[in-house]
Design a protein around this motif. Structure first.
Motif, PDB file in Angstrom:
ATOM      1  N   THR A 113     -31.129  17.393 -40.959  1.00 50.76           N
ATOM      2  CA  THR A 113     -32.576  17.615 -40.891  1.00 50.76           C
ATOM      3  C   THR A 113     -32.931  18.550 -39.755  1.00 50.76           C
ATOM      4  O   THR A 113     -33.682  19.515 -39.932  1.00 50.76           O
ATOM      5  CB  THR A 113     -33.312  16.271 -40.701  1.00 50.76           C
ATOM      6  N   THR A 156     -39.759  20.827 -51.514  1.00 51.48           N
ATOM      7  CA  THR A 156     -38.914  21.740 -50.736  1.00 51.48           C
ATOM      8  C   THR A 156     -39.236  23.188 -51.056  1.00 51.48           C
ATOM      9  O   THR A 156     -39.314  24.042 -50.166  1.00 51.48           O
ATOM     10  CB  THR A 156     -37.430  21.455 -51.026  1.00 51.48           C
ATOM     11  N   LEU A 174     -39.785  14.775 -38.184  1.00 49.39           N
ATOM     12  CA  LEU A 174     -38.950  14.727 -39.374  1.00 49.39           C
ATOM     13  C   LEU A 174     -37.730  13.821 -39.196  1.00 49.39           C
ATOM     14  O   LEU A 174     -37.204  13.293 -40.173  1.00 49.39           O
ATOM     15  CB  LEU A 174     -38.519  16.137 -39.762  1.00 49.39           C
ATOM     16  N   VAL A 175     -37.287  13.631 -37.970  1.00 48.85           N
ATOM     17  CA  VAL A 175     -36.212  12.670 -37.726  1.00 48.85           C
ATOM     18  C   VAL A 175     -36.695  11.265 -38.058  1.00 48.85           C
ATOM     19  O   VAL A 175     -35.996  10.498 -38.740  1.00 48.85           O
ATOM     20  CB  VAL A 175     -35.727  12.741 -36.267  1.00 48.85           C
ATOM     21  N   ALA A 192     -27.553  12.565 -41.644  1.00 53.07           N
ATOM     22  CA  ALA A 192     -28.859  12.943 -42.192  1.00 53.07           C
ATOM     23  C   ALA A 192     -29.756  13.534 -41.107  1.00 53.07           C
ATOM     24  O   ALA A 192     -30.459  14.525 -41.341  1.00 53.07           O
ATOM     25  CB  ALA A 192     -29.524  11.732 -42.828  1.00 53.07           C
ATOM     26  N   VAL A 193     -29.721  12.944 -39.932  1.00 52.89           N
ATOM     27  CA  VAL A 193     -30.528  13.440 -38.811  1.00 52.89           C
ATOM     28  C   VAL A 193     -30.073  14.842 -38.407  1.00 52.89           C
ATOM     29  O   VAL A 193     -30.902  15.743 -38.201  1.00 52.89           O
ATOM     30  CB  VAL A 193     -30.439  12.474 -37.617  1.00 52.89           C
ATOM     31  N   THR A 199     -36.966  10.968 -41.766  1.00 50.87           N
ATOM     32  CA  THR A 199     -35.653  10.837 -42.391  1.00 50.87           C
ATOM     33  C   THR A 199     -35.124   9.416 -42.281  1.00 50.87           C
ATOM     34  O   THR A 199     -34.562   8.861 -43.240  1.00 50.87           O
ATOM     35  CB  THR A 199     -34.654  11.811 -41.734  1.00 50.87           C
ATOM     36  N   TRP A 252     -34.202   6.356 -49.458  1.00 44.53           N
ATOM     37  CA  TRP A 252     -33.382   7.285 -50.225  1.00 44.53           C
ATOM     38  C   TRP A 252     -32.847   6.675 -51.511  1.00 44.53           C
ATOM     39  O   TRP A 252     -32.443   7.406 -52.431  1.00 44.53           O
ATOM     40  CB  TRP A 252     -32.220   7.776 -49.356  1.00 44.53           C
ATOM     41  N   ALA A 271     -37.124   6.955 -44.599  1.00 45.21           N
ATOM     42  CA  ALA A 271     -37.212   7.291 -46.022  1.00 45.21           C
ATOM     43  C   ALA A 271     -36.391   6.301 -46.851  1.00 45.21           C
ATOM     44  O   ALA A 271     -35.309   5.865 -46.441  1.00 45.21           O
ATOM     45  CB  ALA A 271     -36.720   8.716 -46.260  1.00 45.21           C
ATOM     46  N   GLN A 319     -26.698   7.853 -41.340  1.00 43.82           N
ATOM     47  CA  GLN A 319     -27.971   8.173 -40.695  1.00 43.82           C
ATOM     48  C   GLN A 319     -27.809   9.355 -39.743  1.00 43.82           C
ATOM     49  O   GLN A 319     -28.655  10.251 -39.702  1.00 43.82           O
ATOM     50  CB  GLN A 319     -28.489   6.953 -39.927  1.00 43.82           C
TER      51      GLN A 319
END
Length: 258
Positions: free
Chosen positions: A179, A238, A213-214, A175-176, A217, A222, A220, A172
């Motif tokens: 992002t 994207t 967006l955090v 990913a953060v 993310t 995934w 989400a 996580q």
């Protein structure tokens, strides 16, 4: 560190509100507490940026619109959608990780999103506007650029990276960080292409989008991206999101060639 304090404030309100209300309502109280504490500082920048970049067709027109204290259609609709997505994202995070998970997410999001201002101020030209109603505070950022040395920016980066890796799982946290890094690079490219630099409202807008967006993310699912075929919609999204940056760069290059 300031972001962590604001995040802790918002997290405390969420945890308290979640004892009496649903996660969606608790998210509303938490958001209200944070915008009250900060005076809607970043949200104001996001609203002005929605109006400016949405309604302006060039640097002069964009900056003129952003100086206007009145709220336009782009700002109204944009802010409603951003807040709507934020509430549902926090609700989704609670459903996936519980109240404690949302508390952690709030602290992380407020911390790492504010980091975006450091590289934008350090590497981009800061635009000062003496006619802006908020010039006293925003132009101070330009003066502060002299104090934002590389060691200080690196220290801020260490703090911004440490918080998510301390509060979240390694996956996580990675990913953060990816992002927020992507948002920062995209924001720098877009603003440099359109305005030739950054300004206070734009920094606030970038912080708000990074925070949103955090949350997106973290909530989400995934696991749905288990094949190349399932990834196609995300790749298309994207590409579409990158079009404004690509298009603006081509306009600047064309004008420079002429």
């Amino acid at each position: 560190m300031l972001g962590a304090l604001v995040g802790g404030w918002a997290a405390a309100f969420f945890a308290a509100a979640a004892l009496l209300w649903s996660p969606a309502i608790a998210a509303g109280w938490s958001t209200l507490s944070s915008v009250w504490l900060t005076g809607c500082f970043h949200e104001d920048g996001l609203a002005d940026s929605f109006d400016g970049f949405g309604g302006g067709w060039g640097k002069i027109q964009i900056l003129r619109i952003m100086k206007d204290s009145r709220i336009g259609t782009y700002a109204l609709v944009g802010m409603l959608l951003v807040l709507h997505i934020k509430m549902h994202a926090l609700e989704a995070i609670t459903g996936m990780y519980g109240v404690e998970g949302t508390v952690r997410a709030l602290v992380v999001a407020h911390t790492v999103s504010r980091w975006t201002a450091l590289p934008l101020i350090y590497w981009c030209n800061y635009l000062q506007d003496e006619e802006d109603a908020k010039r006293g505070l925003y132009n101070h950022f330009a003066d502060s650029k002299l104090l934002l040395t590389l060691p200080r920016m690196l220290l801020g980066t260490v703090v911004a990276v440490t918080v998510p890796f301390y509060l979240l799982s390694n996956v996580q946290a990675m990913a953060v960080c990816l992002t927020v890094g992507f948002v920062t690079v995209a924001a720098a490219m877009y603003s440099n292409a359109i305005l030739g630099g950054v300004m206070g409202d734009y920094l606030g807008a970038t912080i708000s989008i990074a925070e949103l967006l955090v949350y997106a993310t973290l909530c989400a699912e995934w696991s749905r991206l288990d094949s190349l075929e399932s990834c196609k919609p995300l790749l298309v999204l994207t590409g579409v999101a990158a079009l404004p940056i690509i298009y603006s760069r081509r306009i600047v290059d064309f004008k420079g060639a002429c």
